[in-house]
Design an enzyme around this catalytic site. Structure first.
Site: not given
Ligand SMILES: *Cc1c(COP(=O)(O)O)cnc(C)c1O
Length: 438
Positions: A19, A149, A254, A288
């Site tokens: 960004y 997000y 997620d 992550k």
């Molecule tokens: C960081 C994140 C993503 C995206 O993961 P990347 O490895 O950066 O593509 C998706 N969902 C959540 C909740 C995240 O924190």
């Protein structure tokens, strides 16, 4: 200019950072190496890391056991294609992931990054409805909550917050999805006490109205990360699960940010344990912290029912297969990271970090610049009334020997789990000091 200045100059003239513009408004710091919770810059400055490199470095930098796992794997093979071939690191990783998640989650798709995992989860949900004996090809859209997000790829972007996300810029490219207000902020003491009725009513209306077009509801359970660092009551998820079942919509969690202990449970959905029940999603995304920040890897878990339906559907296959799927190096380090986590007393440790964060950050509520302070597990958030001047803040933090990267109105930290009490205090003192001098 000396060598490192020349390098930094090149970086600013030619290299894109997350960004940011070229040249960037704030010059990135040049990191020489890192160990445990400390980043060493090329100018000799040591910074205590409050960010765990965006939630990922849970065991600290340069961990001997993780390094060894990777070195051992390099000497066997760094990569083989996953189409038609398989290997021990991937098998062991999937065994571990199935073992530490709810019993209904027993099929794994290994993806290359969080955003890709979200894409895979969305495709999985759509392909499920397509594969039923009585196919439902209209179920291709998603319902989510605002301030979420889920990543930066085009379809993941479509379910990010429509206002602070990137919807405007990419216009028609971004698929139209459905959004509900995010559940209100709720501290742990008020879970299952504070009424969630208005929020769930609004959610009910949306799912009732759109369920024929909905493949799934997708949410970050309990903790919304990059969309606003918000914590809400798990009771909301209990009601969401009921409505998903009632209206035949799949449920995707997620947990790319929240997985592997960050919120105080191994996975945030475990916070929904109540009256002998627990909400388990149909599809779960992790990423992550999966490789402890060593390399990019993510995974999508789902149930036998969903995988069977897709596998026996018209296509007889799930249609995704990246070149670097199941990369052995990434899988080997993920296996070692999960073993390290499970072998540690992580729950007590996260509770320690949580109580230290509460101890040092809660008094900041008295500062008139501060709108809210919230802590959950190893996540501490100070929300201001006004946007943070990022340049000024990061400069100040650097002088205090701390690495933090605020965004919007938020100064927040989610340090490596190996952070000491003294280091937590140093980071919190730097935040306090910054607020006092602006
Ligand atoms: C960081 C994140 C993503 C995206 O993961 P990347 O490895 O950066 O593509 C998706 N969902 C959540 C909740 C995240 O924190």
């Amino acid at each position: 200019m000396d060598d490192s200045n020349i390098q930094q100059f090149f970086d600013q003239q030619h290299v894109w950072h997350p960004y940011s513009a070229i040249p960037p408004t704030i010059a990135p710091l040049l990191v020489e190496s890192a160990k445990d919770c400390v980043l060493l810059l090329d100018d000799g400055t040591e910074l205590i890391d409050g960010m765990a490199s965006w939630w990922s470095v849970i065991h600290g930098y340069n961990h001997p056991k993780l390094n060894l796992a990777l070195k051992n794997q390099v000497d066997k093979m760094s990569h083989v294609m996953f189409g038609g071939l398989t290997h021990q690191p991937a098998i062991e990783l999937c065994q571990l992931l199935i073992g530490i998640t709810a019993s209904s989650l027993d099929k794994v798709f290994i993806a290359d990054s969080g955003s890709v995992a979200v894409e895979v989860a969305m495709k999985m949900a759509i392909q499920y409805w397509h594969s039923l004996d009585k196919p439902q090809p209209d179920k291709t859209q998603f319902l989510t909550i605002k301030q979420g997000y889920h990543g930066d790829t085009i379809h993941a972007m479509s379910i990010c917050d429509p206002d602070n996300g990137m919807h405007q810029i990419f216009g028609n490219m971004v698929a139209q999805q459905y959004f509900c207000e995010a559940p209100s902020l709720c501290t742990k003491e008020n879970w299952f006490k504070q009424s969630i009725q208005p929020e769930i009513e609004a959610f009910h209306q949306q799912i009732q109205q759109h369920h024929q077009h909905l493949a799934a509801v997708i949410l970050e359970p309990v903790c919304q990360g990059a969309g606003g660092m918000r914590f809400y009551s798990p009771e909301f998820l209990i009601e969401v699960e009921v409505l998903c079942k009632q209206y035949q919509v799949l449920l995707i969690f997620d947990e790319i940010a929240t997985g592997f202990g960050r919120t105080g449970q191994l996975f945030a959905y475990e916070h929904t344990q109540h009256n002998g029940k627990m909400v388990v999603p149909d599809i779960l995304c992790v990423g992550k912290a999966l490789t402890a920040g060593y390399m990019s890897l993510a995974a999508v878990l789902t149930s036998n029912a969903i995988s069977q339906t897709i596998s026996q559907g018209p296509v007889k296959a799930f249609m995704h297969g990246p070149t670097f799927m199941g990369n052995p190096l990434a899988c080997a380090v993920a296996v070692e990271s999960i073993k390290l986590l499970l072998a540690s007393d992580w729950k007590t440790n996260i509770a320690r970090i949580e109580s230290q964060l509460l101890n040092y950050l809660s008094p900041l509520k008295q500062n008139p610049l501060v709108k809210d302070v919230r802590v959950l597990g190893a996540i501490g958030v100070v929300e201001l009334h006004q946007p943070v001047d990022m340049q000024r803040a990061t400069n100040y933090f650097k002088v205090q020997g701390v690495w933090l990267r605020p965004f919007g109105k938020l100064i927040y930290m989610m340090p490596p789990y190996c952070i000491s009490d003294t280091e937590i205090q140093q980071i919190c003192t730097a935040i306090k000091g910054y607020l006092q001098q602006i």
